[in-house]
Motif scaffolding. Sequence first.
Motif, PDB file in Angstrom:
ATOM      1  N   THR A  11     -12.292   0.318  -8.196  1.00 34.24           N
ATOM      2  CA  THR A  11     -12.336  -0.707  -9.241  1.00 34.24           C
ATOM      3  C   THR A  11     -10.948  -0.965  -9.812  1.00 34.24           C
ATOM      4  N   GLY A  12     -10.725  -2.244 -10.163  1.00 38.25           N
ATOM      5  CA  GLY A  12      -9.499  -2.627 -10.854  1.00 38.25           C
ATOM      6  C   GLY A  12      -8.227  -2.230 -10.145  1.00 38.25           C
ATOM      7  N   SER A  13      -8.263  -2.210  -8.808  1.00 39.07           N
ATOM      8  CA  SER A  13      -7.111  -1.739  -8.036  1.00 39.07           C
ATOM      9  C   SER A  13      -6.479  -2.880  -7.244  1.00 39.07           C
ATOM     10  N   ARG A  14      -5.256  -2.656  -6.820  1.00 37.84           N
ATOM     11  CA  ARG A  14      -4.475  -3.721  -6.201  1.00 37.84           C
ATOM     12  C   ARG A  14      -4.180  -3.407  -4.738  1.00 37.84           C
ATOM     13  N   PHE A  15      -4.579  -4.348  -3.863  1.00 35.95           N
ATOM     14  CA  PHE A  15      -4.342  -4.236  -2.422  1.00 35.95           C
ATOM     15  C   PHE A  15      -3.519  -5.426  -1.922  1.00 35.95           C
ATOM     16  N   THR A  16      -2.671  -5.980  -2.751  1.00 43.69           N
ATOM     17  CA  THR A  16      -1.875  -7.146  -2.369  1.00 43.69           C
ATOM     18  C   THR A  16      -0.999  -6.823  -1.166  1.00 43.69           C
ATOM     19  N   GLY A  17      -1.152  -7.624  -0.107  1.00 44.05           N
ATOM     20  CA  GLY A  17      -0.349  -7.420   1.092  1.00 44.05           C
ATOM     21  C   GLY A  17      -0.697  -6.184   1.896  1.00 44.05           C
ATOM     22  N   THR A  18      -1.802  -5.542   1.555  1.00 44.03           N
ATOM     23  CA  THR A  18      -2.218  -4.335   2.283  1.00 44.03           C
ATOM     24  C   THR A  18      -2.744  -4.692   3.668  1.00 44.03           C
TER      25      THR A  18
ATOM     26  N   ILE B 207      -9.594  12.969   2.190  1.00 43.37           N
ATOM     27  CA  ILE B 207      -9.607  13.023   0.731  1.00 43.37           C
ATOM     28  C   ILE B 207     -11.065  12.891   0.320  1.00 43.37           C
ATOM     29  N   ARG B 208     -11.633  13.944  -0.252  1.00 40.56           N
ATOM     30  CA  ARG B 208     -13.073  13.993  -0.512  1.00 40.56           C
ATOM     31  C   ARG B 208     -13.353  14.414  -1.955  1.00 40.56           C
ATOM     32  N   GLY B 209     -14.309  13.728  -2.567  1.00 43.59           N
ATOM     33  CA  GLY B 209     -14.769  14.113  -3.886  1.00 43.59           C
ATOM     34  C   GLY B 209     -13.700  14.062  -4.956  1.00 43.59           C
ATOM     35  N   CYS B 210     -12.801  13.073  -4.866  1.00 45.54           N
ATOM     36  CA  CYS B 210     -11.689  12.996  -5.804  1.00 45.54           C
ATOM     37  C   CYS B 210     -11.827  11.793  -6.742  1.00 45.54           C
ATOM     38  N   GLN B 211     -11.250  11.936  -7.913  1.00 44.61           N
ATOM     39  CA  GLN B 211     -11.125  10.832  -8.852  1.00 44.61           C
ATOM     40  C   GLN B 211      -9.641  10.483  -8.937  1.00 44.61           C
ATOM     41  N   ILE B 212      -9.322   9.255  -8.559  1.00 42.19           N
ATOM     42  CA  ILE B 212      -7.926   8.818  -8.507  1.00 42.19           C
ATOM     43  C   ILE B 212      -7.759   7.684  -9.510  1.00 42.19           C
ATOM     44  N   THR B 213      -6.896   7.879 -10.501  1.00 40.16           N
ATOM     45  CA  THR B 213      -6.757   6.920 -11.587  1.00 40.16           C
ATOM     46  C   THR B 213      -5.281   6.600 -11.841  1.00 40.16           C
TER      47      THR B 213
ATOM     48  N   SER C  41      -9.620   4.012  -9.492  1.00 44.52           N
ATOM     49  CA  SER C  41      -9.522   2.958 -10.492  1.00 44.52           C
ATOM     50  C   SER C  41      -8.067   2.724 -10.885  1.00 44.52           C
ATOM     51  N   ARG C  42      -7.760   1.449 -11.168  1.00 42.65           N
ATOM     52  CA  ARG C  42      -6.438   1.042 -11.662  1.00 42.65           C
ATOM     53  C   ARG C  42      -5.302   1.632 -10.833  1.00 42.65           C
ATOM     54  N   THR C  43      -5.480   1.599  -9.533  1.00 47.70           N
ATOM     55  CA  THR C  43      -4.507   2.200  -8.615  1.00 47.70           C
ATOM     56  C   THR C  43      -3.845   1.117  -7.769  1.00 47.70           C
ATOM     57  N   ASP C  44      -2.557   1.269  -7.529  1.00 49.24           N
ATOM     58  CA  ASP C  44      -1.782   0.288  -6.774  1.00 49.24           C
ATOM     59  C   ASP C  44      -1.649   0.749  -5.327  1.00 49.24           C
ATOM     60  N   LEU C  45      -2.271  -0.028  -4.413  1.00 45.07           N
ATOM     61  CA  LEU C  45      -2.137   0.214  -2.979  1.00 45.07           C
ATOM     62  C   LEU C  45      -1.469  -0.981  -2.304  1.00 45.07           C
ATOM     63  N   SER C  46      -0.726  -1.763  -3.050  1.00 41.62           N
ATOM     64  CA  SER C  46      -0.103  -2.957  -2.481  1.00 41.62           C
ATOM     65  C   SER C  46       0.886  -2.563  -1.388  1.00 41.62           C
ATOM     66  N   GLY C  47       0.859  -3.326  -0.293  1.00 39.71           N
ATOM     67  CA  GLY C  47       1.772  -3.071   0.815  1.00 39.71           C
ATOM     68  C   GLY C  47       1.444  -1.852   1.645  1.00 39.71           C
TER      69      GLY C  47
END
Length: 228
Positions: free
Chosen positions: A98-105, A52-58, A78-84
Amino acid sequence: MRTTTAGDVTILLPDLDPDDLDPVTDLPDDDIRDGLVQDVTWRGRQIEDQSIRGCQITAADLGEITWEGGTLYGCEISRTDLSGAALTGVTIERCAITGSRFTGTRLIDVRLKDVLFDNCRFDYATLSRVSAAGSVAFTDCTLAHGTWSSCRLAGIALRTCDLSHLELDSCRLDGADLRGSRLHALAAPLDDLRGVVLTEDQLPDLTRMAVDALGIDVRTDSAADRNH
């Protein structure tokens, strides 16, 4: 060329123009390049040897994804959920997250270079054999109750982060900048903290760790003891 600085660490950031990006809604079978990924839900999907290259993921839902191999390069997330989620053998380079969630990742055998994590949650996350091959910074992140084992993160910045109840095992943090971070109940062998940078007000927490590690019995003298 965009850069940012955290303490003594300077990070090369991606420089994306949303007008040059093509909307992406479905997860393709091949690489994703120059994509604008907004409000998608790819929860629980599997990715293998993709780039995944040169992408904006929101505002994406990437929770519980399984990603093995491949590269995340030149992306803004930004503001992306990657939990689990579980990332294994992935290289992350020149990315701002930024502002993203990696809980339990779970990050396993992940290689980081020129990566900024700002205001992200890594609580209860597991990092195993994660290495910094270049500049890496965590700023204003929550890393509490996580477990890091056999990581090679010398010279990274961990500025104003919550490291309470974080457990380290056989990690290398030589020269890591922990100034401003909360160290309450940080569990780490003293060798894992060799050469880190702290401020004076963090020394009581370091003293507590040293006392625990050395099994020192700290007692308060009673008046009777002082009279003998």
